[in-house]
Design an enzyme around this catalytic site. Sequence first.
Site, PDB file in Angstrom:
ATOM      1  CG  ASP A  51      56.129  92.217 -26.844  1.00  0.00           C
ATOM      2  OD1 ASP A  51      55.455  91.326 -27.394  1.00  0.00           O
ATOM      3  OD2 ASP A  51      57.284  92.024 -26.422  1.00  0.00           O
ATOM      4  CB  SER A  52      52.240  91.366 -31.169  1.00  0.00           C
ATOM      5  OG  SER A  52      51.052  91.460 -30.404  1.00  0.00           O
ATOM      6  CG  ASP A  57      53.422  90.734 -23.859  1.00  0.00           C
ATOM      7  OD1 ASP A  57      53.365  89.774 -23.059  1.00  0.00           O
ATOM      8  OD2 ASP A  57      53.431  90.596 -25.092  1.00  0.00           O
ATOM      9  CE  LYS A  61      52.379  87.104 -23.528  1.00  0.00           C
ATOM     10  NZ  LYS A  61      53.680  87.233 -24.220  1.00  0.00           N
ATOM     11  CD  GLU A  88      58.759  87.265 -25.571  1.00  0.00           C
ATOM     12  OE1 GLU A  88      59.924  87.055 -25.966  1.00  0.00           O
ATOM     13  OE2 GLU A  88      57.891  87.815 -26.265  1.00  0.00           O
ATOM     14  CD  GLU A 126      54.793  83.125 -30.579  1.00  0.00           C
ATOM     15  OE1 GLU A 126      54.803  83.778 -29.516  1.00  0.00           O
ATOM     16  OE2 GLU A 126      54.841  83.657 -31.707  1.00  0.00           O
TER      17      GLU A 126
HETATM   18  O1  KIV Z   1      52.827  89.913 -28.068  1.00  0.00           O
HETATM   19  C1  KIV Z   1      51.953  89.065 -28.328  1.00  0.00           C
HETATM   20  O2  KIV Z   1      50.974  89.326 -29.023  1.00  0.00           O
HETATM   21  C2  KIV Z   1      52.123  87.721 -27.786  1.00  0.00           C
HETATM   22  C3  KIV Z   1      51.266  86.639 -28.367  1.00  0.00           C
HETATM   23  C4  KIV Z   1      51.876  86.182 -29.630  1.00  0.00           C
HETATM   24  C5  KIV Z   1      51.056  85.542 -27.418  1.00  0.00           C
HETATM   25  O3  KIV Z   1      52.956  87.512 -26.959  1.00  0.00           O
END
Ligand code: KIV
Length: 288
Positions: free
Chosen positions: A47-48, A86, A116, A118, A185
Site C-alpha cells: 500500500d506504499s 497488502d 499481508k 499490519e 520494519e
Molecule cells: O507497503 C509496502 O511497501 C510495505 C513494505 C514497506 C514492506 O509494506
Amino acid sequence: MKRSKITIREIRDAKTESRKLVMVTAYDYAFGLMADEAGVDMALVGDSLGMVVMGLENTVAVTMDDMIHHIRAVVQGCRNALVVGDMPFMSYNISIEQAVENAGRLIKEGGCDAVKLEGGVDFADTAARIVRAGIPVRGHIGLTPQTATSLGGFKMQGKDAEAARAIIDDARALEAAGVFSMVIEAVPAPLGKLVAETVSVPVIGIGAGPDVDGQVLVTHDMVGLFDRFVPKFVKQYAKIRPTIIEAIKAYGDDVKTGAFPAAEHSFSMPEETVAVLKKNLGDENEAE
Ligand code: KIV
C-alpha cells in the site's frame, strides 16, 4: 532456465535451508515483469503505492479498489515470483468477517497469491481466521506505516527492552496464528536477529539489519524514482528519475524543433495515392 511459480512451501523452506529471500514492491505490469525477470522470490503490491504512485502523504487513504487494480496488473507480469497484496488500512480493522471478506477479494479479484496485514498480537485472531479460510497471510510488525501516527511517526520501533519485547510477542502471536512469513520494519538490527531466531517462519526485514531471513525494499526508493526522501535503510542501486526527466525533455525539444517524428517514425503513402487524394479534394472545392 525456465522457472516455475514459487510456492508458499518454498518460501517457508528457505528458512530451514538458510537461503535468503528477496522481495521488492511492484505496482504495475512493467515493474512486476522486471522484478520477475530479475529473479526475485516475491513481489509485494504494497500500500506504499499510496505514496510512491499516487503521491499521497501516507498509506492511510489507499482503498481496496486501488489495491485490486494494481494487484491485477502486477500479477500479469509475475510468472515466477509469488505475489503478495497488502490489505489497506480499515479493510481488516473493523471485524474478522470484514477481514476475511476483503482478503478473499484481493485473491479472487486481484489474483495475488497471498495477503499481508499490519499488526501483531492485536491482529493475530484476524490473521488466523484468514489463514483458516485458506488464504496465505504474511504479517507486518515493528513500524506499521498505516498506524504510524499512533507510533509517533515514521520512526524506528523497539528501542528499549520493553518495546522490543512487545515486538517479539507480536512475532510469536503471528506465528501461532499460522502466517507463512512476516515483515519486520525499522527496528534495531539486534532485535531483527532475535525475532528471526525466535520464530520458525521467514522474517523479511526492511530496516531490520542483515540477520533476518530476507529483505524487502520499495522499488521506487531503490531505483531512485521517488522524489521526496530516501529512508536511512534504503540502498539506492540506480537513480533513474533524472534519466527519465532528461528523456522527456529531449522529446519535448525534438517536438518543438520538428526533429521528431522523423521519417522512420512515420507511416508512408504512395505518391499516386496522395495525388489522387489531392485531386479529389480539389474537385470537391471547385464544386462548392
Ligand atoms: O507497503 C509496502 O511497501 C510495505 C513494505 C514497506 C514492506 O509494506
